[in-house]
Design an enzyme around this catalytic site. Structure first.
Site, mmCIF file in Angstrom:
data_model
loop_
_atom_site.group_PDB
_atom_site.id
_atom_site.type_symbol
_atom_site.label_atom_id
_atom_site.label_comp_id
_atom_site.label_asym_id
_atom_site.label_seq_id
_atom_site.Cartn_x
_atom_site.Cartn_y
_atom_site.Cartn_z
ATOM 1 N N ARG A 70 0.800 -1.270 -0.011
ATOM 2 C CA ARG A 70 0.158 -0.213 0.120
ATOM 3 C C ARG A 70 0.786 1.381 -0.134
ATOM 4 O O ARG A 70 0.632 2.234 -0.680
ATOM 5 C CB ARG A 70 -0.961 0.085 1.251
ATOM 6 N N GLY A 119 -9.266 8.385 8.473
ATOM 7 C CA GLY A 119 -10.219 7.141 8.617
ATOM 8 C C GLY A 119 -10.958 6.783 7.694
ATOM 9 O O GLY A 119 -10.469 7.231 6.563
ATOM 10 N N ASP A 137 -14.199 7.169 5.650
ATOM 11 C CA ASP A 137 -15.231 7.701 5.571
ATOM 12 C C ASP A 137 -15.694 8.588 6.847
ATOM 13 O O ASP A 137 -16.840 8.622 7.175
ATOM 14 C CB ASP A 137 -16.732 7.001 5.078
ATOM 15 N N ASP A 155 -10.175 12.068 5.530
ATOM 16 C CA ASP A 155 -9.063 12.180 6.326
ATOM 17 C C ASP A 155 -8.617 10.842 6.637
ATOM 18 O O ASP A 155 -8.828 9.940 5.534
ATOM 19 C CB ASP A 155 -9.529 12.692 7.902
ATOM 20 N N ASN A 208 -14.276 12.787 -1.000
ATOM 21 C CA ASN A 208 -14.740 11.644 -1.507
ATOM 22 C C ASN A 208 -16.483 11.689 -1.482
ATOM 23 O O ASN A 208 -17.113 12.235 -1.023
ATOM 24 C CB ASN A 208 -14.441 10.662 -0.407
ATOM 25 N N THR A 209 -17.132 10.923 -2.413
ATOM 26 C CA THR A 209 -18.405 10.634 -2.516
ATOM 27 C C THR A 209 -18.805 9.326 -1.636
ATOM 28 O O THR A 209 -17.931 8.497 -2.024
ATOM 29 C CB THR A 209 -18.926 10.745 -3.827
ATOM 30 N N HIS A 210 -19.702 9.243 -1.245
ATOM 31 C CA HIS A 210 -20.100 7.872 -0.651
ATOM 32 C C HIS A 210 -21.705 7.787 -0.772
ATOM 33 O O HIS A 210 -22.372 8.642 -0.392
ATOM 34 C CB HIS A 210 -19.741 8.035 1.046
ATOM 35 N N LEU A 216 -6.680 5.500 0.772
ATOM 36 C CA LEU A 216 -5.451 6.198 0.698
ATOM 37 C C LEU A 216 -4.373 6.085 1.666
ATOM 38 O O LEU A 216 -4.987 6.236 2.901
ATOM 39 C CB LEU A 216 -5.480 7.727 0.461
HETATM 40 C C1 GRF Z 1 -20.513 5.411 -5.944
HETATM 41 O O1 GRF Z 1 -21.510 5.141 -5.279
HETATM 42 C C2 GRF Z 1 -19.290 5.893 -5.279
HETATM 43 O O2 GRF Z 1 -19.706 6.628 -4.022
HETATM 44 C C3 GRF Z 1 -18.866 4.291 -4.661
HETATM 45 O O3 GRF Z 1 -18.977 3.538 -5.783
HETATM 46 C C4 GRF Z 1 -19.666 4.323 -6.703
HETATM 47 C C5 GRF Z 1 -18.937 4.528 -8.137
HETATM 48 O O4 GRF Z 1 -19.805 4.389 -9.092
HETATM 49 N N1 GRF Z 1 -17.630 4.223 -3.787
HETATM 50 P P1 GRF Z 1 -18.939 4.841 -10.606
HETATM 51 O O5 GRF Z 1 -17.705 4.318 -10.838
HETATM 52 O O6 GRF Z 1 -18.895 6.446 -10.273
HETATM 53 O O7 GRF Z 1 -19.916 4.564 -11.428
#
Ligand code: GRF
Length: 197
Positions: A64, A142, A144, A140, A106-108, A92
């Site tokens: 890693r 952690g 999410d 960060d 980040n999107t979650h 990361l």
């Molecule tokens: C998203 O829901 C993201 O938050 C999650 O995986 C998905 C990614 O989808 N961790 P894509 O690769 O953008 O289609």
């Protein structure tokens, strides 16, 4: 103009939405590079938009730190104002987070702090939640756990499975992500202030 690097692992549908938004000359940010930890399907979106890309292959958790060093070196070449993790399915290394913080978001696919981790959609279903959601956070060290920049609720519907629920969450994630990037770019959202307790 805010310059953005996007890191992905998968289909890159959120990346595509950001590329489409950024193709509008009025949008205040540009995707300058897309990176992935494998030959991700979503790299095709970068190519379609004429955006350069790179792959730093993941060679397992034991490597890693080395992976992180290579990723960091590649990011330094492009020196983006902002790094967007958009479906990057690897944590990361702390050294990379420290080097770029708070300029990594980040999107979650859940309403954090509910259901963090790699299976946010599956975990919400398993818990019998009636509502889940989508979040955009500052990364960060952690899992999410960083400051929340934007989030919105999404109802779980009777008969939902992981795929159907995730497909309803993703458009919300995309909308939130694009809006957060725009707000950062125009100075409406200050990541340093958002990350200061
Ligand atoms: C998203 O829901 C993201 O938050 C999650 O995986 C998905 C990614 O989808 N961790 P894509 O690769 O953008 O289609």
């Amino acid at each position: 103009m805010l310059t953005v690097a996007v890191l992905i692992s998968g289909a890159g549908s959120n990346l595509r939405a950001l590329l489409e938004a950024a193709a509008d000359p009025a949008f205040p940010a540009r995707v300058v590079v897309v990176g992935a930890d494998r030959e991700a399907e979503g790299l095709a979106h970068a190519e379609a938009f004429g955006v350069p890309s790179f792959v730093i292959p993941w060679r397992g958790a034991a490597a890693r730190d080395e992976w992180g060093a290579q990723l960091h070196a590649q990011l330094e070449v492009w020196n983006p104002d902002l790094i967007v993790l958009s479906g990057l399915m690897k944590l990361l290394p702390g050294a990379v987070v420290d080097a770029w913080s708070p300029r990594i978001i980040n999107t979650h696919p859940a309403y954090l702090p509910e259901f963090p981790g790699a299976h946010g959609v599956r975990d919400a279903l398993a818990a019998g939640a009636e509502r889940t959601g989508a979040s955009v956070i500052v990364v960060d060290t952690g899992v999410d756990s960083g400051p929340i920049l934007a989030q919105e609720r999404v109802d779980v519907l009777p008969g939902d499975d992981e795929h159907s629920l995730h497909e309803r969450i993703k458009p919300v994630e995309r909308r939130l992500l694009i809006d957060v990037v725009r707000r950062i770019a125009v100075g409406e959202l200050n990541l340093v202030a958002a990350s200061t307790p």
